[in-house]
Design an enzyme around this catalytic site. Structure first.
Site, PDB file in Angstrom:
ATOM      1  N   CYS A   5     -20.294 142.055  -6.514  1.00 31.55           N
ATOM      2  CA  CYS A   5     -20.922 142.198  -5.195  1.00 31.55           C
ATOM      3  C   CYS A   5     -22.355 141.690  -5.307  1.00 31.55           C
ATOM      4  O   CYS A   5     -23.159 142.220  -6.078  1.00 31.55           O
ATOM      5  CB  CYS A   5     -20.901 143.652  -4.739  1.00 31.55           C
ATOM      6  N   CYS A   8     -25.025 144.370  -4.641  1.00 34.37           N
ATOM      7  CA  CYS A   8     -25.172 145.299  -5.767  1.00 34.37           C
ATOM      8  C   CYS A   8     -25.997 144.645  -6.875  1.00 34.37           C
ATOM      9  O   CYS A   8     -26.816 145.297  -7.524  1.00 34.37           O
ATOM     10  CB  CYS A   8     -23.812 145.742  -6.299  1.00 34.37           C
ATOM     11  N   ASP A  31     -33.438 137.382   4.130  1.00 34.45           N
ATOM     12  CA  ASP A  31     -32.167 136.658   4.118  1.00 34.45           C
ATOM     13  C   ASP A  31     -32.398 135.257   3.541  1.00 34.45           C
ATOM     14  O   ASP A  31     -33.344 134.566   3.897  1.00 34.45           O
ATOM     15  CB  ASP A  31     -31.596 136.573   5.535  1.00 34.45           C
ATOM     16  N   HIS A  47     -22.933 151.208  -2.766  1.00 35.48           N
ATOM     17  CA  HIS A  47     -22.009 150.183  -2.271  1.00 35.48           C
ATOM     18  C   HIS A  47     -21.041 150.789  -1.262  1.00 35.48           C
ATOM     19  O   HIS A  47     -20.238 151.657  -1.605  1.00 35.48           O
ATOM     20  CB  HIS A  47     -21.218 149.529  -3.409  1.00 35.48           C
ATOM     21  N   ASN A  86     -22.711 142.892  11.183  1.00 38.96           N
ATOM     22  CA  ASN A  86     -21.407 142.231  11.252  1.00 38.96           C
ATOM     23  C   ASN A  86     -20.394 143.098  10.496  1.00 38.96           C
ATOM     24  O   ASN A  86     -20.679 143.567   9.391  1.00 38.96           O
ATOM     25  CB  ASN A  86     -21.474 140.841  10.611  1.00 38.96           C
ATOM     26  N   GLY A  92     -17.470 138.472  11.590  1.00 35.20           N
ATOM     27  CA  GLY A  92     -18.447 137.557  11.002  1.00 35.20           C
ATOM     28  C   GLY A  92     -19.072 138.049   9.713  1.00 35.20           C
ATOM     29  O   GLY A  92     -20.034 137.466   9.220  1.00 35.20           O
ATOM     30  N   HIS A  99     -24.875 146.047   5.552  1.00 38.14           N
ATOM     31  CA  HIS A  99     -26.289 145.688   5.712  1.00 38.14           C
ATOM     32  C   HIS A  99     -26.611 145.528   7.181  1.00 38.14           C
ATOM     33  O   HIS A  99     -25.760 145.147   7.981  1.00 38.14           O
ATOM     34  CB  HIS A  99     -26.619 144.394   4.952  1.00 38.14           C
TER      35      HIS A  99
END
Ligand code: AMP
Ligand code: ZN
Length: 112
Positions: A5, A8, A31, A47, A86, A92, A99
């Site tokens: 991930c 993570c 981002d 997670h 999303n 999406g 998040h």
């Protein structure tokens, strides 16, 4: 921690990020493909795959993430902002570690 991930790995420090905030429960970082002049993600250290995977035990964590959005947005110089979560492939979602997107300061071309 979930193997493979990316978020993570960012939480653990194995993958670098442009961190703007961190406490015991959450991290926020820019981002990598921003769709606005300011575009950061608020990510729990725990997670959780997606909003659809959340349970009652996650209520406080979700509230904390949302309450952080205006504080961090202000710190990033935003007078207003958009939030986005999303959820699911058809919603999406690309990274399956929940998040909150926070975006503002003028759109870029990508429509998240
Ligand atoms: P979503 O479609 O809601 O799952 O959004 C995932 C977001 O994570 C996208 O906007 C990506 O640009 C962003 N992203 C993916 N990898 C990274 C990374 N290593 N660092 C920062 N942002 C990332
Ligand atoms: Zn994860």
């Amino acid at each position: 921690m979930s193997d493979n991930c990316i978020f993570c790995k960012i939480v653990s420090g194995a993958v670098p990020s442009t961190k703007i905030y961190e406490d015991n429960d959450v991290i926020a970082f820019n981002d990598i493909r921003p769709s606005a002049s300011v575009h950061f993600l608020i990510v729990p250290k725990l997670h959780i795959d997606s909003l659809a995977s959340c349970e009652n035990e996650h209520q406080a964590l979700l509230g904390k993430m949302l309450l952080l959005a205006p504080k961090l947005a202000k710190q990033q110089g935003l007078a207003g902002f958009k939030t986005l979560i999303n959820t699911g492939v058809e919603g999406g979602q690309e990274v399956f570690h929940i998040h909150v997107h926070v975006m503002g300061g003028g759109d870029k071309s990508r429509n998240n």
